[in-house]
Design a protein around this motif. Structure first.
Motif, PDB file in Angstrom:
ATOM      1  N   MET B   1      32.313  48.903  44.639  1.00 46.77           N
ATOM      2  CA  MET B   1      32.038  49.611  43.400  1.00 46.77           C
ATOM      3  C   MET B   1      31.145  50.827  43.645  1.00 46.77           C
ATOM      4  O   MET B   1      30.745  51.499  42.736  1.00 46.77           O
ATOM      5  CB  MET B   1      31.364  48.626  42.409  1.00 46.77           C
ATOM      6  CG  MET B   1      31.288  49.156  40.992  1.00 46.77           C
ATOM      7  SD  MET B   1      32.803  49.914  40.408  1.00 46.77           S
ATOM      8  CE  MET B   1      33.909  48.517  40.400  1.00 46.77           C
ATOM      9  N   ASN B  77      40.709  48.122  36.538  1.00 50.14           N
ATOM     10  CA  ASN B  77      40.585  46.905  37.356  1.00 50.14           C
ATOM     11  C   ASN B  77      41.430  47.020  38.623  1.00 50.14           C
ATOM     12  O   ASN B  77      41.022  46.590  39.694  1.00 50.14           O
ATOM     13  CB  ASN B  77      41.015  45.678  36.559  1.00 50.14           C
ATOM     14  CG  ASN B  77      39.874  45.101  35.756  1.00 50.14           C
ATOM     15  OD1 ASN B  77      38.929  44.522  36.299  1.00 50.14           O
ATOM     16  ND2 ASN B  77      39.931  45.294  34.449  1.00 50.14           N
ATOM     17  N   THR B  78      42.612  47.610  38.470  1.00 48.28           N
ATOM     18  CA  THR B  78      43.504  47.752  39.630  1.00 48.28           C
ATOM     19  C   THR B  78      42.846  48.595  40.718  1.00 48.28           C
ATOM     20  O   THR B  78      42.911  48.268  41.904  1.00 48.28           O
ATOM     21  CB  THR B  78      44.834  48.406  39.200  1.00 48.28           C
ATOM     22  OG1 THR B  78      45.445  47.600  38.200  1.00 48.28           O
ATOM     23  CG2 THR B  78      45.773  48.586  40.380  1.00 48.28           C
ATOM     24  N   TYR B  79      42.214  49.686  40.300  1.00 45.80           N
ATOM     25  CA  TYR B  79      41.634  50.607  41.281  1.00 45.80           C
ATOM     26  C   TYR B  79      40.131  50.409  41.468  1.00 45.80           C
ATOM     27  O   TYR B  79      39.520  51.139  42.245  1.00 45.80           O
ATOM     28  CB  TYR B  79      41.890  52.058  40.833  1.00 45.80           C
ATOM     29  CG  TYR B  79      43.324  52.483  40.948  1.00 45.80           C
ATOM     30  CD1 TYR B  79      44.192  52.414  39.857  1.00 45.80           C
ATOM     31  CD2 TYR B  79      43.838  52.944  42.156  1.00 45.80           C
ATOM     32  CE1 TYR B  79      45.512  52.799  39.968  1.00 45.80           C
ATOM     33  CE2 TYR B  79      45.157  53.341  42.275  1.00 45.80           C
ATOM     34  CZ  TYR B  79      45.990  53.262  41.177  1.00 45.80           C
ATOM     35  OH  TYR B  79      47.307  53.651  41.283  1.00 45.80           O
ATOM     36  N   ARG B  80      39.563  49.427  40.771  1.00 48.92           N
ATOM     37  CA  ARG B  80      38.107  49.190  40.815  1.00 48.92           C
ATOM     38  C   ARG B  80      37.346  50.465  40.445  1.00 48.92           C
ATOM     39  O   ARG B  80      36.433  50.889  41.157  1.00 48.92           O
ATOM     40  CB  ARG B  80      37.663  48.723  42.213  1.00 48.92           C
ATOM     41  CG  ARG B  80      38.347  47.482  42.726  1.00 48.92           C
ATOM     42  CD  ARG B  80      37.870  46.249  41.996  1.00 48.92           C
ATOM     43  NE  ARG B  80      38.167  45.035  42.750  1.00 48.92           N
ATOM     44  CZ  ARG B  80      39.284  44.322  42.622  1.00 48.92           C
ATOM     45  NH1 ARG B  80      40.213  44.703  41.743  1.00 48.92           N
ATOM     46  NH2 ARG B  80      39.476  43.236  43.347  1.00 48.92           N
ATOM     47  N   THR B 189      39.026  42.871  31.100  1.00 49.88           N
ATOM     48  CA  THR B 189      40.315  42.632  31.737  1.00 49.88           C
ATOM     49  C   THR B 189      41.489  43.045  30.853  1.00 49.88           C
ATOM     50  O   THR B 189      42.642  42.816  31.193  1.00 49.88           O
ATOM     51  CB  THR B 189      40.442  41.150  32.122  1.00 49.88           C
ATOM     52  OG1 THR B 189      39.866  40.353  31.080  1.00 49.88           O
ATOM     53  CG2 THR B 189      39.678  40.857  33.410  1.00 49.88           C
ATOM     54  N   ASP B 464      29.635  38.164  34.809  1.00 51.60           N
ATOM     55  CA  ASP B 464      30.575  37.919  35.902  1.00 51.60           C
ATOM     56  C   ASP B 464      31.862  37.284  35.388  1.00 51.60           C
ATOM     57  O   ASP B 464      32.953  37.556  35.897  1.00 51.60           O
ATOM     58  CB  ASP B 464      29.923  37.015  36.961  1.00 51.60           C
ATOM     59  CG  ASP B 464      28.815  37.733  37.717  1.00 51.60           C
ATOM     60  OD1 ASP B 464      27.945  37.063  38.297  1.00 51.60           O
ATOM     61  OD2 ASP B 464      28.812  38.989  37.696  1.00 51.60           O
ATOM     62  N   ASP B 467      33.767  40.136  33.354  1.00 47.67           N
ATOM     63  CA  ASP B 467      34.052  41.368  34.096  1.00 47.67           C
ATOM     64  C   ASP B 467      33.982  41.076  35.594  1.00 47.67           C
ATOM     65  O   ASP B 467      33.060  41.535  36.280  1.00 47.67           O
ATOM     66  CB  ASP B 467      33.022  42.436  33.693  1.00 47.67           C
ATOM     67  CG  ASP B 467      33.305  43.808  34.291  1.00 47.67           C
ATOM     68  OD1 ASP B 467      32.374  44.644  34.293  1.00 47.67           O
ATOM     69  OD2 ASP B 467      34.434  44.042  34.769  1.00 47.67           O
ATOM     70  N   PRO B 468      34.951  40.321  36.102  1.00 47.06           N
ATOM     71  CA  PRO B 468      34.861  39.860  37.504  1.00 47.06           C
ATOM     72  C   PRO B 468      34.843  41.002  38.520  1.00 47.06           C
ATOM     73  O   PRO B 468      34.263  40.858  39.579  1.00 47.06           O
ATOM     74  CB  PRO B 468      36.109  38.986  37.680  1.00 47.06           C
ATOM     75  CG  PRO B 468      37.012  39.337  36.545  1.00 47.06           C
ATOM     76  CD  PRO B 468      36.145  39.823  35.429  1.00 47.06           C
ATOM     77  N   ASN B 469      35.450  42.144  38.177  1.00 44.91           N
ATOM     78  CA  ASN B 469      35.449  43.274  39.103  1.00 44.91           C
ATOM     79  C   ASN B 469      34.302  44.241  38.849  1.00 44.91           C
ATOM     80  O   ASN B 469      34.197  45.258  39.519  1.00 44.91           O
ATOM     81  CB  ASN B 469      36.782  44.022  39.029  1.00 44.91           C
ATOM     82  CG  ASN B 469      37.926  43.180  39.553  1.00 44.91           C
ATOM     83  OD1 ASN B 469      37.804  42.512  40.580  1.00 44.91           O
ATOM     84  ND2 ASN B 469      39.047  43.182  38.845  1.00 44.91           N
ATOM     85  N   ILE B 471      33.703  46.435  36.493  1.00 40.03           N
ATOM     86  CA  ILE B 471      34.075  47.826  36.201  1.00 40.03           C
ATOM     87  C   ILE B 471      33.349  48.389  34.985  1.00 40.03           C
ATOM     88  O   ILE B 471      33.271  49.591  34.808  1.00 40.03           O
ATOM     89  CB  ILE B 471      35.599  47.964  35.951  1.00 40.03           C
ATOM     90  CG1 ILE B 471      36.041  47.098  34.763  1.00 40.03           C
ATOM     91  CG2 ILE B 471      36.389  47.627  37.208  1.00 40.03           C
ATOM     92  CD1 ILE B 471      37.313  47.570  34.120  1.00 40.03           C
ATOM     93  N   ARG B 482      29.236  44.589  41.432  1.00 35.53           N
ATOM     94  CA  ARG B 482      30.248  43.761  42.104  1.00 35.53           C
ATOM     95  C   ARG B 482      31.223  44.633  42.876  1.00 35.53           C
ATOM     96  O   ARG B 482      31.431  45.777  42.522  1.00 35.53           O
ATOM     97  CB  ARG B 482      31.013  42.927  41.066  1.00 35.53           C
ATOM     98  CG  ARG B 482      30.140  41.865  40.375  1.00 35.53           C
ATOM     99  CD  ARG B 482      29.856  40.702  41.312  1.00 35.53           C
ATOM    100  NE  ARG B 482      28.997  39.685  40.707  1.00 35.53           N
ATOM    101  CZ  ARG B 482      27.684  39.573  40.990  1.00 35.53           C
ATOM    102  NH1 ARG B 482      27.095  40.435  41.814  1.00 35.53           N
ATOM    103  NH2 ARG B 482      26.951  38.608  40.451  1.00 35.53           N
TER     104      ARG B 482
END
Lengths: 373, 482
Positions: B1, B77-80, B189, B464, B467-469, B471, B482
């Motif tokens: 990130m 999310n795909t590209y962080r 997400t 967490d 928003d697991p990634n 972003i 993250r």
């Protein structure tokens, strides 16, 4: 450089967002770069070396209708419009003028007016008018009426004849130059302005009346700011002022009733620029049968129609969006007639008030006089 | 990130963003990046003033529907790629700074007024609607949203809710978190969800209040239903001059604990009374000035005003009548326009906090002391007024000001952060909290673990999970990256 005169405005506006709700262009694009703050921050960033002029930056400077709504809602009175005019002059001097603005200049170069058109039927009609040798009033038509709203000029003639005014109109009337100036072509505007003021002086009148408040504001204030000498012995009046004076003095009595519910749109150049709010209302109130409904935002807070600052030429979609926003407020009144006193406003607003008649004050009064149009 | 996109990736992402919102609604132009890199936080304004480039977003995007917001978050999310929601950009805590680049999501095209329920007195609108426009819409139906922050004309509905903002009349009408009924939110997400239709219920923990105050870190607020109130029959003001702040604070306490409900009370400390009240309102005053406002039915206003007069008189206040109060009301936003608005090159900050009546005086003294004593070499001074009152306590709207901070931007920033930490710790040590209504942003995020102690684990776990990634607005509210 012109924008250097506005350092205090740049400093003030670059950190303040308090006029967001009122910004005409900001309310169309909903993009913060278009707010007074965005514009001031852009100029500050240029000064600090954080930004160079590019197409987008130039566009932002031209995306302003010069409506002064920001100033009106600002207690200390900061105004982004004169800063934009100064910045555009710098853009022109730097050779970065947008193509859309260059096209307007070409129209002036080739035809002497922003529309790029030759003489119209109205020009011929004017030539046929009988004009006294010693006129007291010059009716300055203005390019928007000459090329787009001829009925306003004809209505003005009706009114002058009714009042017994010794009036004249210039053949081959030159443009006032305001559009050139606001687009950044200051040198060219000054040359045109000198020509125009000379033509006005040659007519020998002491009073100039126009139905176009942009022209009157330019003569009254703009020319001197541009460095043009304006004779002190000529009075410049908007038609609403002429009419209000004529009513007050008893010269003009409007007796024919008009059964309309009207609302009145305050043009930027008549209202916020010249502070003329009462004269048009006095005229409207003197017409029997007319019922007036004020808009929710009126007078100094009246919404901009979108047709100022050269924006219809440079960014027509923004002008259209502003007109639509203004139209929404107008339609709220439920009136059946929209009256305005600016031909540019009429050109915009007539597209955005379905079901309403749109009329210039000059035309409405002529109608009430129930004589020939 | 913490990586920046390569130029090829920027083009790919640009193509995908154009596919979602259209060419007109995506920009990577420097002008737009700069506009959206500077909110109302002192730090980016200082950077520009010093000729330093602020941290820029990669893209500025203007979605028009919640569905477009959802697709953008899925892309992110795909590209962080970080996503930073932007309402009015009028926040003072750096909540919208694109610390790691990414997509600044300007929500102002989600600006529809959806419904005014005249029976229930509720208003539903998309989150990008301008605050003043929302209030005007309510006024046309004889209502008020009752939320009058100084930024009302600049801010958006979503911007009120994201930091748990407050308005001038919050003492009676409540803060943003009190006025909100329900939300539509796009989760990090991409799921579009709604909270329950009523704020009061016994249907599990409040999902509504999870998102109110989340400052763009747990999702994007796209729509809100707010409670409205009838426009009052009357508004009336009265102002008083107490011999000292103590008497004024006691008056406020007695008023609120008697459950009198003024719409506003503003009590200025002795320094503010001289500096601001005299300069701006032209009223010469020594002591502690208080203005109280009442609204509602005439009879209620009469009764509340007379009770307040009794309370203030019993504490020795001079009754200054109503004119001064109206003058304050009619000029209440004057302080927020240049040149009265504090501006560069000064360094300043509003270190507001809230605590119970038992703690407020010692909290005020502790903060005043740390600012004025520890930062004496910088001629720091401290101003305060008490403007948002609760049945149990009061908020202090206090500021530090240094007229001539270091010219070097890094030194200025270090000094700025040090003062903020000291002020915030003085608040926390005396029963207060990190902030009362401006939010946390980036400015105070690093102190959140200290504020919450062991409870921070729960906060981070929620972040967490949603928003697991990582972003959503990374670097804000003190959440780990993250």
């Amino acid at each position: 450089m012109g924008t250097n005169k506005f350092q205090e405005t740049i400093k003030a506006c670059s950190t303040c967002l308090m006029c967001r709700h009122a910004c005409t262009v900001g309310n169309v694009t909903l993009n913060d770069s278009n707010l007074p703050r965005g514009k001031a921050l852009l100029l500050l960033a240029l000064q600090k070396g954080l930004l160079d002029w590019d197409e987008r930056a130039v566009d932002v400077i031209y995306q302003c209708t010069n409506c002064h709504l920001c100033r009106e809602w600002c207690p200390p009175g900061w105004d982004i419009a004169p800063l934009m005019v100064a910045a555009r002059a710098e853009i022109v001097d730097a050779g970065l003028t947008p193509q859309s603005a260059l096209r307007i200049k070409q129209n002036f170069d080739n035809y002497g007016n922003p529309y790029g058109e030759s003489h119209t039927q109205l020009h011929e009609w004017i030539k046929e008018l009988s004009r006294p040798k010693d006129p007291e009033v010059l009716y300055f038509v203005g390019s928007t009426i000459l090329y787009r709203r001829s009925e306003i000029a004809k209505s003005a003639v009706t009114i002058f004849e009714h009042c017994g005014t010794r009036f004249t109109i210039l053949d081959d009337e030159p443009d006032c130059g305001e559009m050139l100036y606001v687009l950044g072509f200051q040198k060219e505007a000054r040359l045109l302005a000198q020509n125009t003021i000379d033509a006005i002086q040659s007519s020998g009148v002491s009073i100039v009346v126009s139905s176009d408040p942009n022209c009157i504001e330019t003569f009254r204030h703009g020319y001197r700011q541009w460095g043009i000498d304006v004779p002190d012995n000529i009075q410049f009046l908007h038609i609403s002022e002429f009419l209000a004076n004529a009513i007050d003095s008893g010269i003009l009595k409007i007796t024919h009733p008009l059964d309309h519910v009207v609302t009145y749109h305050d043009p930027c150049s008549l209202g916020r620029e010249m502070k003329i709010y009462d004269a048009p209302r006095e005229v409207l109130s003197s017409i029997p049968g007319l019922r007036m409904r004020e808009m929710r935002l009126n007078r100094e807070h009246s919404l901009c129609c979108g047709n100022g600052g050269g924006v219809p030429a440079t960014f027509p979609e923004i002008a259209n969006g502003a007109g639509e926003n203004a139209g929404t407020l107008i339609l709220e009144t439920g009136a059946d007639v929209l009256v305005t006193s600016c031909p540019s406003c009429q050109q915009s607003l007539r597209k955005h008030v379905p079901g309403m008649d749109v009329m210039d004050l000059t035309v409405l009064v002529a109608k009430a006089l129930a004589t020939r149009l | 990130m913490s990586h920046r996109l390569t130029s090829y990736q920027i083009d790919i992402v640009m193509s995908e963003l154009i596919d979602i919102v259209g060419q007109e609604d995506v920009s990577a132009a420097k002008v737009d990046q700069l506009t959206y890199a500077v909110d109302h936080y002192w730090v980016p304004e200082m950077w520009v003033d010093r000729g330093l480039e602020p941290i820029l977003p990669d893209f500025v995007v203007h979605p028009e529907t919640p569905e477009e917001v959802s697709r953008i978050l899925q892309l992110a999310n795909t590209y962080r790629i970080p996503v930073i929601p932007w309402g009015g950009g009028s926040g003072s805590q750096g909540g919208t700074l694109p610390l790691f680049g990414g997509i600044t999501l300007d929500l102002k095209k989600l600006n529809k007024l959806i419904d005014i329920d005249e029976k229930s007195y509720t208003i539903t609108a998309q989150s990008g609607i301008n605050g003043q426009h929302l209030e005007w819409a309510a006024n046309q139906k004889g209502m008020t949203v009752g939320h009058y922050p100084a930024s009302q004309r600049a801010s958006t509905l979503g911007g009120w809710l994201a930091p748990r903002g407050s308005g001038t009349l919050s003492t009676k009408y409540g803060k943003a978190e009190d006025i909100v009924m329900s939300l539509q939110v796009v989760l990090p997400t991409g799921e579009i969800i709604r909270t329950l239709p009523t704020p009061n219920h016994a249907t599990g923990p409040s999902l509504l209040q999870l998102f109110v105050g989340s400052e763009g870190t747990l999702g994007v607020i796209t729509e809100a239903t707010m409670r409205a109130d009838p426009l009052p029959e009357e508004r009336r003001f009265r102002s008083f001059l107490f011999s000292s702040l103590s008497e004024g604070l006691e008056a406020g306490r007695r008023i609120m604990t008697a459950r009198i409900r003024p719409m506003v009370m503003r009590l200025y400390d002795e320094v503010s009374t001289v500096k601001q009240v005299e300069r701006v309102l032209g009223i010469k005053a020594q002591g502690s000035y208080m203005v109280v406002g009442f609204d509602g039915f005439n009879e209620f206003v009469d009764l509340e005003e007379s009770k307040v007069i009794d309370i203030c008189s019993a504490l020795g206040a001079n009754d200054l009548g109503s004119e001064a109060g109206w003058k304050w009301w009619n000029h209440r936003y004057d302080f927020y326009y240049p040149p009265r608005l504090k501006s560069l090159p000064r360094m300043f900050g509003t270190t507001d906090t809230v605590c119970t009546y038992s703690n407020i005086e010692k909290l005020y003294q502790a903060k005043k002391e740390v600012i004025e004593n520890k930062y004496r070499e910088w001629n720091a001074y401290y101003l305060a007024h008490f403007s948002h009152w609760y049945p149990w306590g009061v908020m202090v709207y206090d500021q530090f000001v240094i007229d001539q901070p270091p010219e070097n931007a890094h030194q200025a920033l270090l000094l700025h952060n040090q003062i903020w930490a000291d002020a915030a710790r003085a608040s926390m040590a005396n029963g207060g909290v990190l902030n009362e209504h401006h939010g946390i942003g980036v400015k105070l995020g690093w102190l959140m673990k200290e504020q919450y102690g062991p409870a921070w684990k729960a906060m981070q776990a929620i972040k967490d999970a949603l928003d697991p990634n990582g972003i959503m607005n990374p670097g804000k509210l003190g959440f780990a990256l993250r």
